[in-house]
Scaffold this motif. Structure first.
Motif, short mmCIF file in Angstrom:
data_model
loop_
_atom_site.label_atom_id
_atom_site.label_comp_id
_atom_site.label_asym_id
_atom_site.label_seq_id
_atom_site.Cartn_x
_atom_site.Cartn_y
_atom_site.Cartn_z
N ILE A 170 0.87 -1.19 0.00
CA ILE A 170 0.00 0.00 0.00
C ILE A 170 0.90 1.23 0.00
O ILE A 170 1.48 1.60 1.03
N PRO A 171 1.04 1.92 -1.14
CA PRO A 171 2.01 2.99 -1.26
C PRO A 171 1.56 4.35 -0.72
O PRO A 171 2.31 5.32 -0.81
N LEU A 172 0.33 4.43 -0.20
CA LEU A 172 -0.18 5.67 0.37
C LEU A 172 -0.75 5.40 1.76
O LEU A 172 -1.14 4.28 2.07
N PRO A 173 -0.81 6.42 2.61
CA PRO A 173 -1.54 6.24 3.87
C PRO A 173 -3.00 5.91 3.56
O PRO A 173 -3.55 6.37 2.56
N TYR A 174 -3.63 5.14 4.45
CA TYR A 174 -5.00 4.71 4.13
C TYR A 174 -5.93 4.77 5.33
O TYR A 174 -5.51 4.71 6.49
N PHE A 175 -7.23 4.91 5.02
CA PHE A 175 -8.31 4.83 5.98
C PHE A 175 -8.84 3.40 5.96
O PHE A 175 -8.96 2.80 4.89
N LEU A 176 -9.22 2.90 7.13
CA LEU A 176 -9.82 1.57 7.22
C LEU A 176 -11.29 1.73 7.57
O LEU A 176 -11.64 2.36 8.58
N SER A 177 -12.16 1.15 6.74
CA SER A 177 -13.60 1.28 6.92
C SER A 177 -14.25 -0.09 6.78
O SER A 177 -13.60 -1.08 6.49
N GLY A 178 -15.56 -0.14 7.00
CA GLY A 178 -16.30 -1.38 6.83
C GLY A 178 -16.40 -2.18 8.11
O GLY A 178 -15.57 -3.06 8.37
N GLY A 179 -17.40 -1.87 8.93
CA GLY A 179 -17.63 -2.67 10.13
C GLY A 179 -16.63 -2.47 11.24
O GLY A 179 -16.51 -3.32 12.12
#
Length: 234
Positions: A170-179
């Protein structure tokens, strides 16, 4: 410094999406919620313009206001982003790389793009295509957001298999979503690359768009305890 290493040692922030009530927004700001999410998708039960005007959103004194769009036109996104004084555009539909590139050209430079990647239950299909999708979208995005795939474009309250994220780069910072909830936040420690933020919505509502502020406050406290414990073990 290696991007993945630097991100993994930063505790995640919190984004509350699907906001529709000014009094609740004020309470969330008091709780120091990092990101405020507003859904500009007419088919959503949390469609913000059924409750608030663009001027109302513009007056909210918070520098992490996120506008969520689903297959909207470029001009409409630009118009809303400007009028509501948004800081982030979250693309939650089927927007392709050409669309994202054009949006980046026309969007004010200070407004960042969160590119949503929806992950379904077909494990083999996900593993085969997910890295390719990520690589194609990275150049014109500032962040990714991984969410559970659904016909309704999000808001399911269902968790996808987070282990999938350990199989890709994952080459970018990310948000975690979904439940995301108090029941699974401790599992974040199992992710090789930690999310920059957690995105919560339907599991923290009394009805669509009507947030349970006490539950969010409790989750924020539990998140701090769980994450601090996880990072102390690194």
């Amino acid at each position: 410094m290696d991007l993945q290493l630097s991100i993994s040692k930063s505790p995640p922030q919190l984004k509350v999406c699907g906001l529709t009530k000014l009094d609740q927004i004020t309470e969330l700001i008091s709780l120091q919620i990092d990101f405020l999410g507003f859904i500009f998708y007419e088919k959503s039960p949390r469609y913000v313009l059924n409750h608030l005007r663009l001027e109302d959103i513009a007056k909210i004194e918070q520098n992490k206001k996120v506008g969520v769009f689903v297959n909207e036109s470029l001009d409409k996104i630009i118009e809303i982003a400007t009028s509501a004084k948004l800081n982030f555009i979250q693309l939650h539909g089927d927007e392709n790389t050409i669309f994202i590139k054009e949006l980046r050209k026309k969007l004010h430079l200070e407004i960042e793009i969160i590119n949503v990647i929806r992950i379904g239950n077909n494990e083999h299909e996900t593993h085969r295509n997910l890295q390719e999708i990520i690589n194609a979208r990275v150049s014109d995005s500032n962040y990714f957001l991984f969410d559970t795939d659904s016909k309704a474009f999000g808001g399911t309250g269902v968790q996808f298999d987070w282990d999938i994220l350990n199989t890709i780069k994952i080459p970018l910072p990310y948000f975690l979503s979904g439940g995301v909830s108090e029941k699974n936040i401790k599992n974040i420690k199992n992710l090789n690359q930690k999310p920059i933020a957690l995105d919560i919505n339907s599991k923290f509502e009394m009805s669509p768009g009507n947030k349970d502020i006490l539950k969010i406050a409790s989750f924020k406290n539990e998140l701090s305890l769980a994450i601090n414990d996880s990072f102390s073990q690194l």
